[in-house]
Design a protein around this motif. Structure first.
Motif, PDB file in Angstrom:
ATOM      1  N   PHE A 118      12.200   0.551  -8.717  1.00  0.00           N
ATOM      2  CA  PHE A 118      11.001   1.360  -8.499  1.00  0.00           C
ATOM      3  C   PHE A 118      10.687   2.245  -9.704  1.00  0.00           C
ATOM      4  O   PHE A 118       9.522   2.510 -10.010  1.00  0.00           O
ATOM      5  CB  PHE A 118      11.177   2.229  -7.249  1.00  0.00           C
ATOM      6  CG  PHE A 118      10.034   3.181  -7.002  1.00  0.00           C
ATOM      7  CD1 PHE A 118       8.854   2.727  -6.431  1.00  0.00           C
ATOM      8  CD2 PHE A 118      10.141   4.519  -7.353  1.00  0.00           C
ATOM      9  CE1 PHE A 118       7.799   3.594  -6.214  1.00  0.00           C
ATOM     10  CE2 PHE A 118       9.093   5.392  -7.132  1.00  0.00           C
ATOM     11  CZ  PHE A 118       7.920   4.933  -6.560  1.00  0.00           C
ATOM     12  N   MET A 119      11.724   2.695 -10.425  1.00  0.00           N
ATOM     13  CA  MET A 119      11.509   3.605 -11.546  1.00  0.00           C
ATOM     14  C   MET A 119      10.816   2.944 -12.730  1.00  0.00           C
ATOM     15  O   MET A 119      10.396   3.635 -13.658  1.00  0.00           O
ATOM     16  CB  MET A 119      12.845   4.193 -12.006  1.00  0.00           C
ATOM     17  CG  MET A 119      13.539   5.037 -10.956  1.00  0.00           C
ATOM     18  SD  MET A 119      12.460   6.289 -10.204  1.00  0.00           S
ATOM     19  CE  MET A 119      12.133   7.340 -11.619  1.00  0.00           C
ATOM     20  N   VAL A 120      10.646   1.624 -12.700  1.00  0.00           N
ATOM     21  CA  VAL A 120       9.917   0.961 -13.769  1.00  0.00           C
ATOM     22  C   VAL A 120       8.448   1.368 -13.748  1.00  0.00           C
ATOM     23  O   VAL A 120       7.743   1.253 -14.763  1.00  0.00           O
ATOM     24  CB  VAL A 120      10.052  -0.574 -13.654  1.00  0.00           C
ATOM     25  CG1 VAL A 120       9.199  -1.123 -12.516  1.00  0.00           C
ATOM     26  CG2 VAL A 120       9.679  -1.243 -14.977  1.00  0.00           C
ATOM     27  N   TYR A 121       7.977   1.861 -12.609  1.00  0.00           N
ATOM     28  CA  TYR A 121       6.603   2.341 -12.521  1.00  0.00           C
ATOM     29  C   TYR A 121       6.458   3.779 -13.011  1.00  0.00           C
ATOM     30  O   TYR A 121       5.339   4.239 -13.242  1.00  0.00           O
ATOM     31  CB  TYR A 121       6.104   2.268 -11.075  1.00  0.00           C
ATOM     32  CG  TYR A 121       6.092   0.886 -10.484  1.00  0.00           C
ATOM     33  CD1 TYR A 121       5.252  -0.094 -10.999  1.00  0.00           C
ATOM     34  CD2 TYR A 121       6.919   0.551  -9.414  1.00  0.00           C
ATOM     35  CE1 TYR A 121       5.235  -1.374 -10.462  1.00  0.00           C
ATOM     36  CE2 TYR A 121       6.902  -0.725  -8.869  1.00  0.00           C
ATOM     37  CZ  TYR A 121       6.065  -1.677  -9.394  1.00  0.00           C
ATOM     38  OH  TYR A 121       6.051  -2.943  -8.855  1.00  0.00           O
ATOM     39  N   ILE A 122       7.558   4.492 -13.152  1.00  0.00           N
ATOM     40  CA  ILE A 122       7.504   5.927 -13.450  1.00  0.00           C
ATOM     41  C   ILE A 122       7.950   6.231 -14.877  1.00  0.00           C
ATOM     42  O   ILE A 122       7.217   6.833 -15.663  1.00  0.00           O
ATOM     43  CB  ILE A 122       8.378   6.720 -12.459  1.00  0.00           C
ATOM     44  CG1 ILE A 122       8.035   6.341 -11.011  1.00  0.00           C
ATOM     45  CG2 ILE A 122       8.216   8.214 -12.697  1.00  0.00           C
ATOM     46  CD1 ILE A 122       6.613   6.633 -10.619  1.00  0.00           C
ATOM     47  N   ILE A 123       9.167   5.812 -15.244  1.00  0.00           N
ATOM     48  CA  ILE A 123       9.765   6.233 -16.513  1.00  0.00           C
ATOM     49  C   ILE A 123       9.018   5.699 -17.746  1.00  0.00           C
ATOM     50  O   ILE A 123       8.748   6.464 -18.678  1.00  0.00           O
ATOM     51  CB  ILE A 123      11.250   5.837 -16.553  1.00  0.00           C
ATOM     52  CG1 ILE A 123      12.026   6.620 -15.472  1.00  0.00           C
ATOM     53  CG2 ILE A 123      11.854   6.103 -17.933  1.00  0.00           C
ATOM     54  CD1 ILE A 123      13.494   6.301 -15.410  1.00  0.00           C
ATOM     55  N   PRO A 124       8.644   4.408 -17.818  1.00  0.00           N
ATOM     56  CA  PRO A 124       7.972   3.935 -19.038  1.00  0.00           C
ATOM     57  C   PRO A 124       6.647   4.631 -19.335  1.00  0.00           C
ATOM     58  O   PRO A 124       6.214   4.658 -20.493  1.00  0.00           O
ATOM     59  CB  PRO A 124       7.772   2.437 -18.766  1.00  0.00           C
ATOM     60  CG  PRO A 124       8.852   2.089 -17.794  1.00  0.00           C
ATOM     61  CD  PRO A 124       8.973   3.293 -16.914  1.00  0.00           C
ATOM     62  N   MET A 135       0.829  -1.201   0.000  1.00  0.00           N
ATOM     63  CA  MET A 135       0.000   0.000   0.000  1.00  0.00           C
ATOM     64  C   MET A 135       0.867   1.257   0.000  1.00  0.00           C
ATOM     65  O   MET A 135       0.601   2.219  -0.750  1.00  0.00           O
ATOM     66  CB  MET A 135      -0.915   0.001   1.223  1.00  0.00           C
ATOM     67  CG  MET A 135      -1.817   1.232   1.328  1.00  0.00           C
ATOM     68  SD  MET A 135      -3.065   1.301   0.023  1.00  0.00           S
ATOM     69  CE  MET A 135      -4.204   0.047   0.616  1.00  0.00           C
ATOM     70  N   GLY A 136       1.904   1.285   0.836  1.00  0.00           N
ATOM     71  CA  GLY A 136       2.797   2.439   0.871  1.00  0.00           C
ATOM     72  C   GLY A 136       3.499   2.650  -0.452  1.00  0.00           C
ATOM     73  O   GLY A 136       3.640   3.792  -0.919  1.00  0.00           O
ATOM     74  N   LEU A 137       3.948   1.562  -1.087  1.00  0.00           N
ATOM     75  CA  LEU A 137       4.611   1.693  -2.383  1.00  0.00           C
ATOM     76  C   LEU A 137       3.631   2.188  -3.450  1.00  0.00           C
ATOM     77  O   LEU A 137       4.000   3.001  -4.305  1.00  0.00           O
ATOM     78  CB  LEU A 137       5.203   0.351  -2.801  1.00  0.00           C
ATOM     79  CG  LEU A 137       6.028   0.374  -4.092  1.00  0.00           C
ATOM     80  CD1 LEU A 137       7.295  -0.441  -3.937  1.00  0.00           C
ATOM     81  CD2 LEU A 137       5.207  -0.174  -5.271  1.00  0.00           C
ATOM     82  N   THR A 138       2.383   1.733  -3.381  1.00  0.00           N
ATOM     83  CA  THR A 138       1.388   2.176  -4.348  1.00  0.00           C
ATOM     84  C   THR A 138       1.103   3.663  -4.208  1.00  0.00           C
ATOM     85  O   THR A 138       0.983   4.376  -5.203  1.00  0.00           O
ATOM     86  CB  THR A 138       0.082   1.375  -4.174  1.00  0.00           C
ATOM     87  OG1 THR A 138       0.365  -0.021  -4.309  1.00  0.00           O
ATOM     88  CG2 THR A 138      -0.942   1.782  -5.215  1.00  0.00           C
ATOM     89  N   VAL A 139       0.996   4.136  -2.980  1.00  0.00           N
ATOM     90  CA  VAL A 139       0.779   5.564  -2.753  1.00  0.00           C
ATOM     91  C   VAL A 139       1.952   6.371  -3.295  1.00  0.00           C
ATOM     92  O   VAL A 139       1.777   7.394  -3.970  1.00  0.00           O
ATOM     93  CB  VAL A 139       0.566   5.852  -1.261  1.00  0.00           C
ATOM     94  CG1 VAL A 139       0.539   7.358  -0.994  1.00  0.00           C
ATOM     95  CG2 VAL A 139      -0.724   5.214  -0.760  1.00  0.00           C
ATOM     96  N   ALA A 140       3.171   5.898  -3.021  1.00  0.00           N
ATOM     97  CA  ALA A 140       4.365   6.613  -3.467  1.00  0.00           C
ATOM     98  C   ALA A 140       4.436   6.671  -4.990  1.00  0.00           C
ATOM     99  O   ALA A 140       4.699   7.725  -5.585  1.00  0.00           O
ATOM    100  CB  ALA A 140       5.618   5.950  -2.905  1.00  0.00           C
ATOM    101  N   LYS A 141       4.206   5.537  -5.655  1.00  0.00           N
ATOM    102  CA  LYS A 141       4.320   5.525  -7.117  1.00  0.00           C
ATOM    103  C   LYS A 141       3.172   6.284  -7.774  1.00  0.00           C
ATOM    104  O   LYS A 141       3.346   6.864  -8.851  1.00  0.00           O
ATOM    105  CB  LYS A 141       4.395   4.091  -7.633  1.00  0.00           C
ATOM    106  CG  LYS A 141       3.082   3.368  -7.861  1.00  0.00           C
ATOM    107  CD  LYS A 141       3.331   1.958  -8.346  1.00  0.00           C
ATOM    108  CE  LYS A 141       2.044   1.234  -8.727  1.00  0.00           C
ATOM    109  NZ  LYS A 141       1.470   1.740  -9.997  1.00  0.00           N
ATOM    110  N   THR A 142       2.014   6.319  -7.130  1.00  0.00           N
ATOM    111  CA  THR A 142       0.898   7.078  -7.686  1.00  0.00           C
ATOM    112  C   THR A 142       1.165   8.577  -7.612  1.00  0.00           C
ATOM    113  O   THR A 142       0.996   9.306  -8.598  1.00  0.00           O
ATOM    114  CB  THR A 142      -0.407   6.741  -6.951  1.00  0.00           C
ATOM    115  OG1 THR A 142      -0.686   5.342  -7.098  1.00  0.00           O
ATOM    116  CG2 THR A 142      -1.565   7.539  -7.514  1.00  0.00           C
ATOM    117  N   VAL A 143       1.606   9.046  -6.452  1.00  0.00           N
ATOM    118  CA  VAL A 143       1.868  10.481  -6.280  1.00  0.00           C
ATOM    119  C   VAL A 143       3.009  10.928  -7.187  1.00  0.00           C
ATOM    120  O   VAL A 143       2.884  11.900  -7.947  1.00  0.00           O
ATOM    121  CB  VAL A 143       2.179  10.799  -4.814  1.00  0.00           C
ATOM    122  CG1 VAL A 143       2.627  12.255  -4.653  1.00  0.00           C
ATOM    123  CG2 VAL A 143       0.960  10.528  -3.936  1.00  0.00           C
TER     124      VAL A 143
END
Length: 296
Positions: free
Chosen positions: A143-149, A77-85
């Motif tokens: 973690f950046m696989v959720y952001i950069i692509p 849940m914490g990782l999901t919040v972080a990657k969403t924001v």
């Protein structure tokens, strides 16, 4: 005094059937959500007997206690919040920045860029080339696989570009007369008057980031880097596996919690945050684009 014309019988029948049809659609849409909610708040063992349709038969919070007692779920849940924001902020800013450049009619090669971008909306390389690209960029288990692509979306660029082209030229001209360069115009003139489209794209991408489970399945093997939706996928796909045992292990509520009740409670926990966020952004959808920004 003007008298209101009386409604005909046909109009009354049409409005009645129309309202009944809309109520039926609302019921079909909302009842599955309500069914999950009431069963999540019901005792797990009792829910296995069935017959729960409108209200919890034996109200219980043990399902949610088991969910929040599981450190794996809380980490996800914490990782999901972080990657969403982080994902929403990065995606909206980067896409808006590129769209502002594309919205300039004097951009050299602008039509070619739009053509190439449109092609990417229709055709893609596929899963295997994408996986090889992510691997070569050393973003597996990163973690950046959720952001950069997903930093950029050409579809969102078209929405931004259309919006930016409707901004009155007088706003930018006034700023440039005062000595503003392109960055200042973009940051201090364009973005502040673009809140409706910014909020819309932020909501769209936020929902995507929150609901994305596929990225965690394909590109992430480290359980500490898997988001809540990937965790939920594992719960649903492996309901009798060690995940269920871990979720209730060492708890005094194991007799009233089942794998099915854990699924439902986890679904509620993962869905409610994005549902609560929507009303705060909805007001931007109905605002006028340029109200009060320039005088005629």
């Amino acid at each position: 005094m003007f008298s209101l014309s009386r409604r005909t019988k046909g109009e009354v029948v049409f409005d009645t059937l129309n309202n009944l049809g809309m109520l039926l659609i609302c019921f079909v849409t909302l009842y599955p959500i309500w069914y999950v909610l009431i069963n999540a708040f019901n005792d797990g063992k009792d829910a296995m007997l069935g017959g729960i349709y409108w209200w919890p038969r034996i109200f219980s919070l043990e399902n949610f206690k088991a969910v929040f007692d599981n450190p794996g779920i809380m980490t996800a849940m914490g990782l999901t919040v972080a990657k969403t924001v982080l994902g929403v902020v990065a995606h909206v800013f980067f896409t808006a920045m590129v769209a502002y450049a594309f919205s300039r009619r004097d951009l050299i090669g602008g039509k070619l860029y739009i053509l190439l971008g449109t092609i990417t909306m229709i055709f893609s390389g596929g899963l295997i080339p994408s996986f090889l690209l992510i691997r070569n960029l050393h973003m597996l288990d990163n973690f950046m696989v959720y952001i950069i692509p997903v930093l950029f979306s050409f579809f969102d660029l078209i929405i931004f570009m259309t919006f930016f082209r409707e901004i009155p030229d007088g706003l930018e001209e006034a700023a440039r007369i005062d000595g503003a360069n392109d960055w200042i115009v973009f940051l201090r003139v364009v973005l502040p008057v673009s809140m409706p489209v910014l909020a819309t794209i932020a909501l769209f991408h936020g929902v995507y980031q929150w609901n994305d489970y596929f990225t965690g399945i394909i590109y992430v093997n480290n359980e500490n880097l898997q988001p809540i939706q990937t965790f939920l996928y594992r719960v649903v796909a492996q309901s009798s596996s060690n995940i269920m045992t871990t979720a209730v292990q060492g708890s005094a509520v194991t007799k009233s919690v089942t794998s099915q009740s854990i699924k439902l409670a986890t679904m509620v926990v993962t869905t409610l945050p994005i549902v609560f966020a929507y009303p705060f952004l909805q007001r931007y959808f109905v605002k006028g684009m340029m109200i009060g920004s320039i005088k005629g």
